[in-house]
Design a protein around this motif. Structure first.
Motif, mmCIF file in Angstrom:
data_model
loop_
_atom_site.group_PDB
_atom_site.id
_atom_site.type_symbol
_atom_site.label_atom_id
_atom_site.label_comp_id
_atom_site.label_asym_id
_atom_site.label_seq_id
_atom_site.Cartn_x
_atom_site.Cartn_y
_atom_site.Cartn_z
ATOM 1 N N ILE A 135 0.857 -1.183 0.000
ATOM 2 C CA ILE A 135 0.000 0.000 0.000
ATOM 3 C C ILE A 135 0.896 1.237 0.000
ATOM 4 N N LYS A 136 0.620 2.138 -0.928
ATOM 5 C CA LYS A 136 1.447 3.339 -1.035
ATOM 6 C C LYS A 136 1.132 4.295 0.107
ATOM 7 N N GLY A 137 2.153 5.050 0.492
ATOM 8 C CA GLY A 137 1.990 6.033 1.560
ATOM 9 C C GLY A 137 2.900 5.728 2.729
ATOM 10 N N ASP A 138 2.689 6.470 3.819
ATOM 11 C CA ASP A 138 3.523 6.309 5.007
ATOM 12 C C ASP A 138 2.697 5.928 6.235
ATOM 13 N N ASP A 139 1.474 5.413 6.017
ATOM 14 C CA ASP A 139 0.652 5.046 7.164
ATOM 15 C C ASP A 139 1.032 3.660 7.669
ATOM 16 N N GLU A 140 0.316 3.232 8.720
ATOM 17 C CA GLU A 140 0.656 1.958 9.372
ATOM 18 C C GLU A 140 0.489 0.763 8.442
ATOM 19 N N LEU A 141 -0.557 0.768 7.593
ATOM 20 C CA LEU A 141 -0.771 -0.346 6.674
ATOM 21 C C LEU A 141 0.350 -0.430 5.647
ATOM 22 N N SER A 142 0.839 0.726 5.196
ATOM 23 C CA SER A 142 1.950 0.752 4.249
ATOM 24 C C SER A 142 3.203 0.150 4.885
ATOM 25 N N VAL A 143 3.468 0.570 6.126
ATOM 26 C CA VAL A 143 4.636 0.032 6.855
ATOM 27 C C VAL A 143 4.472 -1.470 7.067
ATOM 28 N N LEU A 144 3.238 -1.908 7.399
ATOM 29 C CA LEU A 144 2.983 -3.333 7.637
ATOM 30 C C LEU A 144 3.252 -4.159 6.385
ATOM 31 N N THR A 145 2.720 -3.717 5.230
ATOM 32 C CA THR A 145 2.912 -4.488 3.993
ATOM 33 C C THR A 145 4.389 -4.560 3.611
ATOM 34 N N LYS A 146 5.093 -3.440 3.797
ATOM 35 C CA LYS A 146 6.527 -3.442 3.490
ATOM 36 C C LYS A 146 7.291 -4.356 4.435
ATOM 37 N N SER A 147 6.903 -4.342 5.708
ATOM 38 C CA SER A 147 7.571 -5.210 6.697
ATOM 39 C C SER A 147 7.318 -6.683 6.387
ATOM 40 N N ILE A 148 6.071 -7.017 6.023
ATOM 41 C CA ILE A 148 5.742 -8.412 5.693
ATOM 42 C C ILE A 148 6.527 -8.864 4.469
ATOM 43 N N ASN A 149 6.577 -8.017 3.437
ATOM 44 C CA ASN A 149 7.330 -8.375 2.227
ATOM 45 C C ASN A 149 8.824 -8.500 2.520
ATOM 46 N N GLY A 150 9.329 -7.606 3.394
ATOM 47 C CA GLY A 150 10.734 -7.717 3.791
ATOM 48 C C GLY A 150 10.994 -9.011 4.534
ATOM 49 N N PHE A 151 10.045 -9.380 5.410
ATOM 50 C CA PHE A 151 10.157 -10.635 6.153
ATOM 51 C C PHE A 151 10.135 -11.832 5.202
ATOM 52 N N LEU A 152 9.228 -11.795 4.218
ATOM 53 C CA LEU A 152 9.154 -12.873 3.228
ATOM 54 C C LEU A 152 10.427 -12.937 2.383
ATOM 55 N N ASP A 153 10.991 -11.769 2.064
ATOM 56 C CA ASP A 153 12.252 -11.740 1.307
ATOM 57 C C ASP A 153 13.362 -12.435 2.080
#
Length: 459
Positions: free
Chosen positions: A212-230
């Motif tokens: 999710i684009k932006g700097d809100d909590e959902l954006s941070v969550l999706t990036k963190s999950i993808n980083g974790f999966l990476d």
């Protein structure tokens, strides 16, 4: 007690709105109440001031200067704005009373010597009244009470309270369902994330949640999950690569060792032949141990890089120590090693473990692939931006088309006749990447590997 997130959010919203609206409703009610009674009190104060100025104080008594006119005026005003007036002396004896009071009394028993404004009832009629002690020259002559009906005001306040109490549960119900609906929309991205993550397994680790684009909590969550999966993907791929590498490297020497032993058992041999076969087996096992060590280093080098520590290191001392490490091979091949320096400082700030991996493997390759009785040149040179370490040897038969693959794991030149596994230079490349060093390869009359150490790492 299991409550869905939607209901949990709705419940929290309802509790918050319930507390907030209750405070607001009480504030509105109290504000209107104070305002309404303030208006009545102003009227009472005005009437009290007006009538006190009409009083005459004489000896032990007090009376109105124009009692008949007062009573007539009050009688005329009764239907428009009914005001009740009562005057008593210090013995509570009635002196004057407005006709609209008839046989009722509004003076209350009180020993207060100051004016009072309060609510009271006379024959079940709600009144707002002011009661004032009459004093002149320090002497109390009696009391005057002036009252006005507060029925309309109390009726308005009662209606307001009933309306607020009726609105309150409706407001909470609207808040609950509105919050539930909004929360359902809000958590839709979380639902999609859950659906995506639930189908990810070791077979499809390349799948990622939609960021999710932006700097809100959902954006941070999706990036963190993808980083974790990476990281998981990289870890599993590394494990697969290590398993494949180990399998590839172990199969060949183990097959050779087994073949050697089977050949030895086919017929009786002399002690010298057995010793030769045993020595060959030991050599293969030694090479196998070296390959395993290198594979383990290659597998954990990324993990080691996470806790990298740097220290001041003397380049010349490290190079000399590595040369001594291969002293036996150097003497066996009758090689000559020349170290040339063009340095202002011999010290660099680096990680000793990774620097040793680089120098040891490059020097090992130079000695292994160098022709006998030749010279290996080691140049240490400092320029404006870097310190370079070049290791140059004659031999190795490395071709130009090999240069772009020379750092690939298990790559070996088709023109190469020396024994090896193709792991050493892969280790060099990984260690250099950790230290942000650049490795250059040059082919001319000699094969030269050059390490470029950025000066920003110097003390």
């Amino acid at each position: 007690m299991n409550i869905s997130i939607k209901n949990r959010i709705a419940l929290i919203s309802v509790i918050s709105v319930a507390i907030l609206s209750l405070v607001v409703f009480i504030a509105i009610y109290q504000s209107l109440k104070v305002s309404a009674f303030s208006e009545i009190d102003e009227k009472l104060e005005f009437e009290a001031t007006k009538h006190i100025h009409e009083l005459i104080f004489k000896k032990d008594t007090v009376y109105f200067a124009y009692a008949e006119e007062l009573l007539e005026r009050e009688h005329l005003e009764i239907e428009v704005y009914p005001i009740y007036i009562e005057l008593v002396d210090t013995k509570k004896q009635l002196l004057v009373k407005s006709e609209n009071l008839k046989n009722k009394s509004i003076i209350l028993e009180s020993n207060s010597t100051s004016r009072e404004i309060f609510n009271t009832y006379v024959s079940e009629e709600p009144l707002r009244q002011i009661q004032i002690p009459l004093e002149k020259n320090g002497k109390i002559y009696g009391k005057i009470a002036i009252a006005v009906s507060s029925e309309d005001t109390l009726s308005v306040l009662k209606n307001l309270k009933n309306n607020l109490l009726a609105i309150y549960p409706i407001l909470l119900l609207i808040t609950f369902f509105a919050s539930r609906y909004i929360s359902k929309i809000t958590i839709q991205p979380l639902t999609k994330i859950t659906d995506t993550v639930s189908v990810i397994s070791s077979e499809n680790l390349n799948l990622r949640v939609h960021e999710i684009k932006g700097d809100d909590e959902l954006s941070v969550l999706t990036k963190s999950i993808n980083g974790f999966l990476d990281r998981i993907h990289a870890s599993i791929e590394k494990e697969k690569q290590f398993t494949a590498n180990a399998s590839h490297q172990l199969r060949t020497p183990l097959t050779a060792i087994k073949g050697n032993l089977e050949v030895s058992l086919r017929r009786k041999r002399s002690i010298e032949e057995y010793e030769q076969h045993i020595q060959e087996t030991i050599d293969r096992i030694d090479r196998l141990n070296l390959a395993l060590d290198n594979l383990l280093i290659l597998a954990r080098i990324d993990e080691d890089a996470k806790s990298i520590k740097k220290e001041d290191v003397n380049l010349v001392e490290i190079i000399n120590s590595k040369i001594k490490l291969f002293k036996a091979t150097i003497e066996q091949k009758e090689l000559k090693i020349i170290v040339q320096q063009e340095l202002y400082t011999k010290m660099v700030t680096t990680n000793l473990y990774f620097l040793r991996i680089i120098l040891e493997n490059l020097l090992s390759n130079a000695i292994k692939y160098s022709l006998p009785k030749k010279t290996i040149h080691i140049y240490l040179k400092e320029n404006k931006e870097t310190i370079s370490i070049s290791i140059s040897n004659t031999g190795g038969n490395l071709l130009k088309e090999d240069v772009k693959h020379v750092f690939d794991t298990f790559y070996r030149s088709t023109n190469n006749t020396e024994k090896g596994y193709g792991i050493g230079l892969a280790l060099v490349q990984k260690a250099a990447k950790v230290l942000a060093y650049e490795i250059l390869v040059e082919l001319d009359k000699a094969t030269t590997f050059t390490i470029q150490i950025p000066k920003k790492q110097l003390p």
